[in-house]
Design a protein around this motif. Structure first.
Motif, PDB file in Angstrom:
ATOM      1  N   LEU A  22     -72.179 -55.054-104.994  1.00  0.00           N
ATOM      2  CA  LEU A  22     -73.583 -54.201-105.305  1.00  0.00           C
ATOM      3  C   LEU A  22     -74.168 -54.456-106.567  1.00  0.00           C
ATOM      4  CD1 LEU A  22     -72.671 -51.204-103.638  1.00  0.00           C
ATOM      5  CD2 LEU A  22     -73.795 -52.842-102.619  1.00  0.00           C
ATOM      6  N   GLU A  31     -80.282 -52.032-110.596  1.00  0.00           N
ATOM      7  CA  GLU A  31     -81.357 -53.252-110.189  1.00  0.00           C
ATOM      8  C   GLU A  31     -80.876 -54.649-110.193  1.00  0.00           C
ATOM      9  OE1 GLU A  31     -84.747 -52.639-113.003  1.00  0.00           O
ATOM     10  OE2 GLU A  31     -85.206 -50.498-112.183  1.00  0.00           O
ATOM     11  N   HIS A  77     -79.970 -56.519-107.782  1.00  0.00           N
ATOM     12  CA  HIS A  77     -80.714 -57.240-106.876  1.00  0.00           C
ATOM     13  C   HIS A  77     -82.129 -56.987-106.886  1.00  0.00           C
ATOM     14  CE1 HIS A  77     -76.748 -57.829-104.669  1.00  0.00           C
ATOM     15  NE2 HIS A  77     -76.517 -56.653-105.107  1.00  0.00           N
ATOM     16  N   ASP A 126     -86.773 -53.207-106.621  1.00  0.00           N
ATOM     17  CA  ASP A 126     -87.052 -52.973-105.295  1.00  0.00           C
ATOM     18  C   ASP A 126     -85.998 -52.360-104.175  1.00  0.00           C
ATOM     19  OD1 ASP A 126     -86.432 -55.443-105.111  1.00  0.00           O
ATOM     20  OD2 ASP A 126     -87.676 -55.700-103.236  1.00  0.00           O
ATOM     21  N   ARG A 127     -84.735 -52.717-104.816  1.00  0.00           N
ATOM     22  CA  ARG A 127     -83.449 -52.562-103.745  1.00  0.00           C
ATOM     23  C   ARG A 127     -82.653 -51.418-104.600  1.00  0.00           C
ATOM     24  NH1 ARG A 127     -80.480 -57.507-101.487  1.00  0.00           N
ATOM     25  NH2 ARG A 127     -79.336 -55.615-100.507  1.00  0.00           N
ATOM     26  N   ALA A 128     -82.996 -50.830-105.872  1.00  0.00           N
ATOM     27  CA  ALA A 128     -81.975 -50.094-106.704  1.00  0.00           C
ATOM     28  C   ALA A 128     -81.535 -48.938-105.630  1.00  0.00           C
ATOM     29  CB  ALA A 128     -82.935 -49.634-107.681  1.00  0.00           C
ATOM     30  N   GLU A 161     -81.309 -48.391-102.540  1.00  0.00           N
ATOM     31  CA  GLU A 161     -80.526 -48.953-101.470  1.00  0.00           C
ATOM     32  C   GLU A 161     -79.096 -49.201-102.045  1.00  0.00           C
ATOM     33  OE1 GLU A 161     -79.988 -53.132 -99.018  1.00  0.00           O
ATOM     34  OE2 GLU A 161     -81.988 -52.524-100.000  1.00  0.00           O
ATOM     35  N   VAL A 162     -78.999 -49.737-102.968  1.00  0.00           N
ATOM     36  CA  VAL A 162     -77.841 -49.996-103.851  1.00  0.00           C
ATOM     37  C   VAL A 162     -76.955 -48.826-104.180  1.00  0.00           C
ATOM     38  CG1 VAL A 162     -76.833 -50.942-105.947  1.00  0.00           C
ATOM     39  CG2 VAL A 162     -78.534 -52.365-104.555  1.00  0.00           C
ATOM     40  N   GLU A 185     -75.497 -46.964-101.201  1.00  0.00           N
ATOM     41  CA  GLU A 185     -74.463 -47.517-100.613  1.00  0.00           C
ATOM     42  C   GLU A 185     -73.413 -47.283-101.520  1.00  0.00           C
ATOM     43  OE1 GLU A 185     -71.487 -49.714 -98.514  1.00  0.00           O
ATOM     44  OE2 GLU A 185     -73.573 -48.856 -97.993  1.00  0.00           O
TER      45      GLU A 185
END
Length: 391
Positions: free
Chosen positions: A142, A175, A177, A180-182, A184-185, A188
């Protein structure tokens, strides 16, 4: 420790020269400050001395770099790009602790290489103090992907106490990834540590922060010798008011948001809104509660709301006094960090934080910049202190 500057950021040109010889190396400068700070806090156990000896390994190739050559990278650990930060934590009914935060991969060419350097540094600490790095491995995909993105990859810190082995902290980039995916990371990562039930309440409260006024800044882990290891989430709040900071503090069960507001007003000089550098909240989670935070810390970037470090020192002393701790150790710590007059610069004291938890007394922490490469000159105080804006 502060939110990354915008892309293309360059340090302000109008900076005064520091008092550190340009021929000194980064390792020499930081080791000297850390030794003096440990002495000031009476943290003299063998484990603390191990921390000083570990500094060259933690800094990697940057350790022997002369200060006159400038910072090895645009690290945002400190304002002048020093890849380290020191701090002293105070509790009215307990002994102080000294912490040193380092970006081990500060001299690496890519974010991914920086992360690998961070893992090597973490292995050094794990070997020295019998600490397992398994929690980091659990979320490596991640936060440490092969094509990692963002302004940093992995920071690590040592929490040094008067007795007992150090606690190790690791800070990871949500961040990695992409911004915009922070979320989500982070969701998880919380799930993997058993805190998935906390996410709905957090996101429900965060709808007023994100995406325009909030940023998931760090995901942090306590490793090794802690009474209650924590999983921590840091959130930067752009343009927050004191009342909004109190609302975040209200996520801690049984807490007293008003005490957070009083702290915020004192350190911020009465500013009702923070339109310069943002406030930063840290929500910590432990096994005692899977659904709600077990701790909350508010970090106020005092350096952006004062003329100079003399004013910052007085505000820090005021909150220490309100909590029952005197300013004697604070003044010793400042003397350990620099020989310059506090009124000659701003940023030596970067943050002051107020931490509360369901299992311990409140703590105030003062964060200190090494000023290895520059001393920022005093800036004009706000035209209107109540506005919280720089003049």
């Amino acid at each position: 420790m502060y939110p990354p500057a915008p892309s293309g950021y360059a340090p302000p040109p109008e900076r005064s020269t520091g008092v550190v010889p340009a021929t000194s190396t980064l390792q020499e400068h930081l080791a000297g400050q850390l030794r003096r700070l440990l002495d000031a806090a009476d943290v003299t156990c063998s484990w603390a001395q191990d921390a000083v000896r570990l500094l060259p390994a933690l800094l990697g190739p940057a350790a022997g770099r002369p200060l006159g050559a400038g910072p090895p990278s645009p690290s945002f650990v400190s304002d002048d790009h020093s890849p380290a930060e020191l701090s002293v934590s105070f509790a009215a009914d307990g002994a102080p602790t000294v912490r040193v935060l380092v970006e081990p991969g500060c001299a690496e060419g890519t974010v991914a290489d920086s992360g690998r350097a961070g893992l090597r540094a973490l292995d050094r600490m794990a070997t020295c103090w019998d600490v397992t790095a398994e929690p980091v491995a659990r979320v490596a995909d991640l936060f440490l992907p092969a094509a990692a993105r963002g302004p940093f990859s992995l920071w690590c810190a040592m929490d040094l106490r008067r007795s007992g082995p150090p606690g190790v902290k690791v800070y990871l980039n949500p961040e990695a990834h992409g911004g915009d995916r922070a979320a989500e990371v982070v969701e998880e990562a919380l799930t993997r540590f058993g805190f998935r039930p906390a996410w709905p309440a957090l996101t429900a409260r965060a709808t007023s922060w994100c995406p325009d006024r909030g940023r998931l800044l760090f995901f942090a882990l306590d490793l090794g010798h802690w009474q209650e290891p924590r999983v921590k989430l840091y959130i930067a709040h752009q343009g927050f008011s004191v009342e909004e900071a109190e609302a975040v503090a209200g996520l801690l069960p049984g807490g007293c948001p008003r005490s957070v507001g009083d702290f915020c007003r004192t350190v911020g000089g009465g500013a009702p809104r923070f339109d310069g550098l943002p406030l930063v909240s840290c929500l910590s989670f432990t096994r005692r509660d899977r659904e709600r935070p077990s701790g909350h810390t508010l970090h106020v970037p005092v350096r952006d709301y004062v003329r100079d470090d003399r004013v910052a020192r007085d505000r820090a002393a005021a909150v220490l006094g309100a909590g029952g701790a005197g300013a004697t150790l604070l003044d010793k710590a400042l003397t350990a960090m620099t020989s310059r007059r506090l009124s000659d610069g701003v940023g030596l004291i970067s943050y002051v934080s107020f931490a509360r938890s369901t299992g311990g007394p409140p703590r105030v922490t003062v964060y200190l910049s090494p000023e290895a490469y520059a001393v920022h000159p005093p800036h004009d105080p706000p035209r209107d202190t109540a506005s919280g804006k720089r003049g």
